[in-house]
Write a protein that holds these residues in place. Sequence first.
Motif, PDB file in Angstrom:
ATOM      1  N   ASN A 111      11.588  75.424 -75.762  1.00 33.66           N
ATOM      2  CA  ASN A 111      10.386  76.078 -76.286  1.00 33.66           C
ATOM      3  C   ASN A 111      10.510  76.342 -77.786  1.00 33.66           C
ATOM      4  N   VAL A 112      11.639  76.867 -78.212  1.00 37.06           N
ATOM      5  CA  VAL A 112      11.837  77.161 -79.629  1.00 37.06           C
ATOM      6  C   VAL A 112      11.840  75.864 -80.445  1.00 37.06           C
ATOM      7  N   TYR A 113      12.455  74.810 -79.930  1.00 40.03           N
ATOM      8  CA  TYR A 113      12.471  73.513 -80.618  1.00 40.03           C
ATOM      9  C   TYR A 113      11.024  73.043 -80.846  1.00 40.03           C
ATOM     10  N   ALA A 114      10.211  73.069 -79.791  1.00 40.73           N
ATOM     11  CA  ALA A 114       8.814  72.634 -79.902  1.00 40.73           C
ATOM     12  C   ALA A 114       8.019  73.544 -80.846  1.00 40.73           C
ATOM     13  N   LYS A 115       8.241  74.860 -80.761  1.00 37.78           N
ATOM     14  CA  LYS A 115       7.550  75.793 -81.658  1.00 37.78           C
ATOM     15  C   LYS A 115       7.888  75.499 -83.118  1.00 37.78           C
ATOM     16  N   LEU A 116       9.154  75.239 -83.389  1.00 38.70           N
ATOM     17  CA  LEU A 116       9.577  74.943 -84.760  1.00 38.70           C
ATOM     18  C   LEU A 116       8.900  73.669 -85.264  1.00 38.70           C
ATOM     19  N   LEU A 117       8.900  72.612 -84.468  1.00 39.97           N
ATOM     20  CA  LEU A 117       8.263  71.362 -84.895  1.00 39.97           C
ATOM     21  C   LEU A 117       6.784  71.555 -85.194  1.00 39.97           C
ATOM     22  N   CYS A 123      30.034  68.918 -95.478  1.00 39.62           N
ATOM     23  CA  CYS A 123      28.844  69.365 -96.197  1.00 39.62           C
ATOM     24  C   CYS A 123      29.183  70.682 -96.896  1.00 39.62           C
ATOM     25  N   GLN A 124      28.388  70.998 -97.896  1.00 35.98           N
ATOM     26  CA  GLN A 124      28.600  72.212 -98.687  1.00 35.98           C
ATOM     27  C   GLN A 124      27.511  73.218 -98.345  1.00 35.98           C
ATOM     28  N   LEU A 125      27.771  74.042 -97.352  1.00 41.28           N
ATOM     29  CA  LEU A 125      26.767  75.015 -96.926  1.00 41.28           C
ATOM     30  C   LEU A 125      26.684  76.177 -97.903  1.00 41.28           C
ATOM     31  N   HIS A 126      25.470  76.502 -98.285  1.00 39.04           N
ATOM     32  CA  HIS A 126      25.185  77.691 -99.094  1.00 39.04           C
ATOM     33  C   HIS A 126      24.532  78.704 -98.154  1.00 39.04           C
ATOM     34  N   TRP A 127      25.239  79.796 -97.860  1.00 40.23           N
ATOM     35  CA  TRP A 127      24.718  80.797 -96.927  1.00 40.23           C
ATOM     36  C   TRP A 127      23.668  81.644 -97.635  1.00 40.23           C
ATOM     37  N   LEU A 128      22.456  81.640 -97.100  1.00 39.31           N
ATOM     38  CA  LEU A 128      21.340  82.403 -97.668  1.00 39.31           C
ATOM     39  C   LEU A 128      21.383  83.851 -97.196  1.00 39.31           C
ATOM     40  N   SER A 170      21.770  68.508-100.429  1.00 40.31           N
ATOM     41  CA  SER A 170      22.182  67.122-100.652  1.00 40.31           C
ATOM     42  C   SER A 170      22.446  66.382 -99.348  1.00 40.31           C
ATOM     43  N   SER A 171      22.929  67.076 -98.326  1.00 39.86           N
ATOM     44  CA  SER A 171      23.176  66.450 -97.017  1.00 39.86           C
ATOM     45  C   SER A 171      22.022  66.661 -96.043  1.00 39.86           C
ATOM     46  N   LYS A 172      21.004  67.424 -96.472  1.00 36.02           N
ATOM     47  CA  LYS A 172      19.847  67.747 -95.629  1.00 36.02           C
ATOM     48  C   LYS A 172      20.268  68.444 -94.326  1.00 36.02           C
ATOM     49  N   VAL A 173      21.136  69.454 -94.485  1.00 34.41           N
ATOM     50  CA  VAL A 173      21.628  70.232 -93.351  1.00 34.41           C
ATOM     51  C   VAL A 173      21.072  71.656 -93.449  1.00 34.41           C
ATOM     52  N   LEU A 174      20.587  72.160 -92.328  1.00 29.98           N
ATOM     53  CA  LEU A 174      20.128  73.544 -92.237  1.00 29.98           C
ATOM     54  C   LEU A 174      20.803  74.177 -91.029  1.00 29.98           C
ATOM     55  N   VAL A 175      21.388  75.349 -91.243  1.00 30.99           N
ATOM     56  CA  VAL A 175      21.921  76.141 -90.137  1.00 30.99           C
ATOM     57  C   VAL A 175      20.910  77.247 -89.867  1.00 30.99           C
ATOM     58  N   SER A 208      13.341  84.165 -83.833  1.00 32.99           N
ATOM     59  CA  SER A 208      12.013  84.729 -83.568  1.00 32.99           C
ATOM     60  C   SER A 208      10.944  83.897 -84.278  1.00 32.99           C
ATOM     61  N   ASN A 209       9.672  84.189 -84.003  1.00 35.88           N
ATOM     62  CA  ASN A 209       8.583  83.476 -84.665  1.00 35.88           C
ATOM     63  C   ASN A 209       8.681  83.602 -86.186  1.00 35.88           C
ATOM     64  N   GLU A 210       9.051  84.771 -86.673  1.00 36.75           N
ATOM     65  CA  GLU A 210       9.211  84.982 -88.121  1.00 36.75           C
ATOM     66  C   GLU A 210      10.322  84.085 -88.682  1.00 36.75           C
ATOM     67  N   LYS A 211      11.417  83.972 -87.945  1.00 32.92           N
ATOM     68  CA  LYS A 211      12.530  83.126 -88.394  1.00 32.92           C
ATOM     69  C   LYS A 211      12.201  81.641 -88.235  1.00 32.92           C
ATOM     70  N   ILE A 212      11.334  81.309 -87.283  1.00 37.51           N
ATOM     71  CA  ILE A 212      10.847  79.925 -87.164  1.00 37.51           C
ATOM     72  C   ILE A 212      10.064  79.566 -88.429  1.00 37.51           C
ATOM     73  N   GLU A 213       9.215  80.486 -88.886  1.00 35.97           N
ATOM     74  CA  GLU A 213       8.439  80.239 -90.115  1.00 35.97           C
ATOM     75  C   GLU A 213       9.365  80.091 -91.320  1.00 35.97           C
ATOM     76  N   PHE A 214      10.397  80.917 -91.402  1.00 33.11           N
ATOM     77  CA  PHE A 214      11.373  80.814 -92.490  1.00 33.11           C
ATOM     78  C   PHE A 214      12.094  79.462 -92.422  1.00 33.11           C
ATOM     79  N   SER A 215      12.462  79.040 -91.219  1.00 30.59           N
ATOM     80  CA  SER A 215      13.104  77.732 -91.022  1.00 30.59           C
ATOM     81  C   SER A 215      12.178  76.611 -91.485  1.00 30.59           C
ATOM     82  N   ALA A 216      10.890  76.723 -91.160  1.00 28.77           N
ATOM     83  CA  ALA A 216       9.912  75.696 -91.556  1.00 28.77           C
ATOM     84  C   ALA A 216       9.820  75.598 -93.074  1.00 28.77           C
TER      85      ALA A 216
END
Length: 177
Positions: free
Chosen positions: A59-65, A132-137, A146-151, A161-169
């Motif tokens: 569900n979260v995967y689909a919501k994020l997309l 990869c060189q992760l920069h923790w936000l 540069s590696s197109k990686v998001l944690v 949560s929905n708010e964090k889904i929006e931040f991820s987007a």
Amino acid sequence: MRHQNVIGLGDQNASFRVYVENRPKMPQYQQLFDCEAVQAGDIDLIYQHCGNGWRKLFNVYAKLLCALDPKLFNFPTQAASWQQYRDQFLLQQASDTALLFDMPLLKLADNTLHLIAGRTHAKQLIQQGLACQLHWLNEEFAIDPSSKVLVTPYFDYRQLSNEKIEFSATLLRSLRS
């Protein structure tokens, strides 16, 4: 463009890849050696056999997309709702989506987006040699443009949560543009 062999569920050539630590605890998924597209009804079967955590993940995967910018991603335009997207497109053949259980294969010239679900899993992958060189936000989100990686937090309603889904987007928009 064909990707190297990856282990998981979905489109073998997906440019939107989510990495999780564990496979569904069903015999057919314990023996996977490549990326296998799900068929209609497979997602239902997985959460009927493996529990509510898998339902939340899908569900979260689909919501994020469906929360992504439709100018940069076609996922939000393919279905009328995230539920419809989950049931008709998510992880199916030619969906451009994958749920993977192995190490991300990063190529700098590639446009593939790599989402690692969960800080602990990301740290395990780094210890196993993920280059990869992760920069923790903050405590939950990290990015390597540069590696197109998001944690992100793990794909669960309480953690992502929905708010964090929006931040991820928003973060994914910056990786795609």
